[in-house]
Enzyme design. Structure first.
Site, mmCIF file in Angstrom:
data_model
loop_
_atom_site.group_PDB
_atom_site.id
_atom_site.type_symbol
_atom_site.label_atom_id
_atom_site.label_comp_id
_atom_site.label_asym_id
_atom_site.label_seq_id
_atom_site.Cartn_x
_atom_site.Cartn_y
_atom_site.Cartn_z
ATOM 1 N N CYS A 1 -43.663 -0.578 13.892
ATOM 2 C CA CYS A 1 -43.127 0.026 15.112
ATOM 3 C C CYS A 1 -44.217 0.102 16.177
ATOM 4 O O CYS A 1 -45.384 0.324 15.860
ATOM 5 C CB CYS A 1 -42.648 1.450 14.825
ATOM 6 S SG CYS A 1 -41.466 1.551 13.476
ATOM 7 N N LYS B 1 -46.817 -3.807 20.200
ATOM 8 C CA LYS B 1 -47.470 -3.238 19.019
ATOM 9 C C LYS B 1 -48.783 -2.563 19.409
ATOM 10 O O LYS B 1 -49.114 -1.516 18.879
ATOM 11 C CB LYS B 1 -47.760 -4.338 17.992
ATOM 12 C CG LYS B 1 -46.625 -4.655 17.046
ATOM 13 C CD LYS B 1 -46.299 -3.497 16.090
ATOM 14 C CE LYS B 1 -47.448 -3.174 15.163
ATOM 15 N NZ LYS B 1 -47.647 -1.752 14.997
ATOM 16 N N CYS C 1 -35.341 -1.061 28.733
ATOM 17 C CA CYS C 1 -36.657 -1.605 28.364
ATOM 18 C C CYS C 1 -37.046 -2.793 29.229
ATOM 19 O O CYS C 1 -38.198 -3.228 29.215
ATOM 20 C CB CYS C 1 -36.660 -1.991 26.891
ATOM 21 S SG CYS C 1 -36.247 -0.598 25.836
ATOM 22 N N HIS D 1 -44.963 1.152 24.392
ATOM 23 C CA HIS D 1 -43.871 0.701 25.252
ATOM 24 C C HIS D 1 -43.513 1.731 26.315
ATOM 25 O O HIS D 1 -42.492 2.396 26.233
ATOM 26 C CB HIS D 1 -42.650 0.364 24.386
ATOM 27 C CG HIS D 1 -41.481 -0.174 25.156
ATOM 28 N ND1 HIS D 1 -41.603 -0.840 26.355
ATOM 29 C CD2 HIS D 1 -40.150 -0.139 24.880
ATOM 30 C CE1 HIS D 1 -40.393 -1.179 26.784
ATOM 31 N NE2 HIS D 1 -39.502 -0.773 25.908
#
Lengths: 399, 473
Positions: A211, A337, A82, A341
């Site tokens: 999430c 959010k 990430c 991602h």
């Protein structure tokens, strides 16, 4: 050991609109982000002397950059889960600082929607057994691997689960408000605490709105020698710190790993503050873009990054410290959010926001007189994480 | 004299009531419930649990393991070897699969007795396990249950001596499956009973009693197989034993557990007999086996903890939908979530000790037990960083406590939602793992757990077994 502080500067950045970009391939996203950065820096593609591409799922090699048409320059694909986007900037910055090149491109891209999956593989699988070496990797989802922190945090600090859920919801509500002001975000909808708390559970205590989404996107930066920066623009943004800390699975193997903080975050932040010369992050950091893949992670990050004392993040959430108009705004662009991602793009997307804020060009989200911005990513999770902290600033320090 | 030295039982947690099945198909319920193996269990995992149960306790081990069953996942590749590795038997143990007949459990028992008597082995664990399927809406769907039983056969610390045995075979087609059949098939019940089951069982039982000059009154219990309760009751009448002598076949509680059934019944009987009392065991399938057992003074050793009772009392009802899903009886929409990584056969071989007994290491320098969550070899201590200075340390028999957990709605599982957590082992060491057989309402931080050998996934045509935590009973 020398610090990277003020050795290189960013003179141009680009960022695509994030979202379900069904109409755009990896090549379109790369071109969009790169050409915005070229234009912003006032450079031509032929001026780029080297390039680093960050992507996890959208291309195994530097050849993925071929749609940019750069002519026979050194190019490399990097990956750090990430933190991949931040890793591209780190590589480009080091090369410029080392004098291997003067003008470099750091670019990150991810086209998650083409994977055709709901969500991304959990970190117990990703990056560990690419060939299924043992196949023992359990089927934890990515939300589950972070939800652990929430369960333990509530228990450790004696928060009633219902209160804990509301606390997490406040984070989602804040980030969605910020995202609603950002045309490049994937989501622009406002949320209420009630909506977040009542949303279907994904991995207790995380509900749907705790999430981040699954999105496509790309972002890019033009990195140059700091002493050349002002020949490109009057308001270059200086790299103050580039820190990465990788765990050795301590969280999975040692009983003293507490799951109410992530040591990788603490270590990466410590390294970054040292490099940047920051003594009191709560007072000195003007704004932070942090890895809010799940709200419970943003909660512990307030403490891991030194913004709130251990167990006290709730006081700051309730006081609005991290809101857009608070004393230390966090995720002013809407965060993961609202951007989702796309792994390779996220780090550079965060820096895009810091860059615009530090230049005073963040429009309705502009905060007052920022000096230092922090971009944080975490790949993996507690005790098997890859944490990255990048500090950017709009002034060269007078050393 | 050689005989049984210890016993183990495994009955899965789940029950499907015959009423639930009958409601589904608008048929008549036969009554009671059947034990159903969890979605992550099969004949091998149940056998492994029973074998571990049998060898639980100080220094108990064996140098042989015979697996008996008709539904083991592998038809070419030895299932006994998998179970022996999980039971942590030495490499130079004798192992064999006894299969293709519901009689194979007693056949394995008699073979184990011969091996021990001949001195070829000191202790052989016989483990019978079955997970047979009846076709939906059919008679067998309600009758067949899942379970496993293990008996250790040896010559020291014998709890029940085996005084004699008798076998005969019969080429008689009454219950069968071919390689192509998924579900049990059978002939008309009365034909089976009149021409097969009843005369063959009577012949074997009479011949065995005659051989040893014993009569029904010489036995405190008779244990015998049958395909259903009606057949069982019918034979009980014909044999001339008193109803009080006849061991309950437990069909109403767990269904007919196939190869395991007779051995589970035997364990139920052994848990009740007094020292010196005899048990007659008779088992049917393509002929019949009979054995005479006599309890020793040591029989009381197994009667205190009543493994069977505890297995029978822990239960959780499931609905027919769960059963359909767990047994792959209908095609389901493929998940849009990321799937589990496929196993590598070479990788599984390298980590065979980790897979078999959840083997980790204990650091000689700092004394920290540790295990890698993906089963990789620990070369550098996670605490003091010393290199390659470890003793082997097995976590499979360790209990632990749940340090943190999450209920995972996205986990690829046939029993959603998934539960996974961080387990801190008593005595040291930590593992991130999945949990199974849990009651979500009772899950909390600090919950005591034990480890259980389960099926994680299938891929590349093999079954990928590993360990999960389950709430400690």
């Amino acid at each position: 050991m020398e610090s990277i502080r003020d050795k290189v500067a960013i003179v141009g950045m680009g960022c695509t609109k994030f979202g379900e970009r069904w109409d755009m391939g990896v090549e379109d996203l790369l071109v969009e982000a790169a050409y915005e950065a070229f234009e912003d820096a006032g450079v031509e593609p032929k001026d780029i002397q080297a390039a680093w591409l960050g992507t996890v799922f959208s291309g195994l090699t530097a050849i993925t950059l071929s749609p940019l048409g750069l002519q026979y320059i050194p190019m490399t694909r990097v990956e750090n889960l990430c933190a991949t986007g931040s890793e591209a900037l780190r590589a480009a910055s080091y090369a410029v600082a080392a004098g291997a090149c003067d003008i470099a491109l750091a670019i990150g891209v991810e086209k998650l929607k083409d994977l055709g999956q709901t969500g991304v593989k959990g970190p117990a699988i990703v990056g560990d057994n690419p060939d299924g070496t043992t196949g023992l990797g359990s089927g934890f989802s990515a939300p589950a691997s972070f939800a652990y922190l929430g369960t333990r945090y509530f228990h450790h600090y004696g928060l009633e689960p219902a209160y804990g859920k509301r606390l997490l919801a406040e984070i989602a509500v804040k980030n969605h408000y910020n995202g609603s002001l950002n045309p490049k975000a994937h989501f622009h909808n406002l949320l209420t605490v009630e909506q977040v708390v009542r949303a279907p559970i994904v991995a207790w205590p995380l509900g749907l709105y705790d999430c981040c989404g699954v999105s496509d996107g790309a972002a890019a930066a033009i990195v140059v020698r700091a002493d050349m920066a002002k020949t490109f623009r009057p308001d270059p943004i200086y790299v103050k710190a580039l820190a990465v800390s990788v765990g050795a699975r301590q969280g999975c193997m040692r009983q003293d790993y507490d799951y109410v903080h992530i040591e990788e975050n603490v270590r990466a932040a410590g390294m970054a503050y040292d490099q940047a010369g920051i003594k009191d992050p709560r007072a000195e950091i003007s704004l932070a873009e942090v890895h809010d893949c799940f709200t419970c992670h943003e909660l512990i990050l307030y403490e891991d990054l030194g913004f709130s004392p251990g167990g006290k993040a709730r006081d700051d959430i309730e006081a609005g410290t991290f809101a857009l108009k608070g004393r230390l705004p966090v995720n002013t662009d809407g965060g993961l959010k609202c951007f989702g991602h796309p792994l390779g793009a996220s780090g550079l997307r965060m820096m895009y926001e810091l860059y615009k804020q530090l230049q005073g060009k963040a429009g309705p989200r502009q905060i007052k007189d920022p000096k230092f911005g922090l971009a944080h990513n975490l790949g993996g999770n507690a005790g098997m994480g890859i944490a990255s902290c990048v500090v950017l600033g709009n002034e060269k320090s007078g050393r | 004299m050689a005989g049984i030295t210890s016993v183990g039982v495994y009955i899965p947690l789940y029950r499907l009531s015959c009423e639930e099945i009958a409601r589904m198909w608008r048929t008549q319920p036969v009554g009671g419930a059947k034990a159903v193996a969890g979605y992550d269990e099969d004949a091998v995992t149940m056998a492994a649990a029973a074998a571990r149960d049998c060898l639980r306790g100080n220094g108990k081990t064996a140098d042989g393991l015979y697996f008996a069953g008709t539904t083991a996942p592998y038809v070419e590749k030895q299932n006994a070897a998998i179970i022996a590795s999980v039971a942590d038997l030495g490499r130079r143990s004798v192992t064999a699969d006894f299969t293709n007949s519901l009689r194979s459990g007693t056949t394995a028992l008699i073979s184990a007795l011969h091996a021990v008597e001949s001195g070829a082995a000191r202790t052989v664990v016989v483990v019978a396990s079955d997970c047979r399927a009846g076709a939906p809406k059919g008679r067998f769907e309600q009758l067949l249950g899942d379970g496993a039983a293990a008996l250790a056969v040896g010559t020291t610390d014998v709890i029940a001596e085996i005084e004699g045995s008798f076998s005969l075979f019969s080429e008689f087609t009454d219950i069968w499956r071919t390689q192509e059949d998924r579900f049990v098939k059978s002939v008309e019940a009365r034909f089976m009973e009149d021409e097969g089951y009843a005369p063959i069982m009577q012949e074997a039982i009479s011949a065995l009693m005659d051989k040893h000059s014993l009569a029904p009154r010489d036995f405190s219990k008779i244990v015998f197989s049958a395909s259903d309760g009606r057949q069982h009751a019918g034979l009980a009448k014909k044999l001339g034993f008193d109803a009080s002598q006849v061991q309950d076949p437990l069909f109403h509680l767990i269904g007919n557990t196939g190869t395991a059934a007779t051995l589970i019944m035997l364990i139920a009987a052994l848990e009740e007999v007094k020292p010196g009392e005899r048990v007659l065991l008779a088992n049917y399938g393509d002929g019949a086996d009979g054995l005479i057992l006599r309890a020793t003074e040591a029989i009381t050793l197994i009667q205190g903890r009543s493994v069977l009772e505890s297995r029978l009392s822990a239960m959780k009802n499931i609905d027919y939908g769960a059963y359909l899903s767990w047994r792959d009886l209908v095609p389901f929409e493929p998940s849009s979530l990321p799937e589990r990584t496929e196993p590598s056969i070479a990788g599984r071989w390298r980590q065979r000790q980790v897979i078999a007994s959840l083997s980790g290491v204990n650091c000689r320098k700092c004394g920290t037990p540790q295990i890698h969550p993906l089963g990789q070899t620990v070369r550098i201590c996670a605490v003091c960083r010393s290199k390659d200075d470890f003793d082997r340390y097995s976590f499979s028999d360790k209990t632990g406590k749940l340090f943190t957990y999450t209920v995972d709605e996205l986990q690829p599982t046939k029993n959603p939602p998934g539960l996974n957590g961080v387990v801190d082992f008593d005595g040291g060491g930590r593992l991130l793992c999945e949990l199974t057989d849990y009651d979500l309402e009772k899950v909390r931080i600090g919950m005591p757990v034990e480890m259980t050998f389960r099926k994680m996934s299938r891929g590349k045509g093999i079954v990928n077994y590993f360990w999960k935590a389950r709430p400690l009973a």
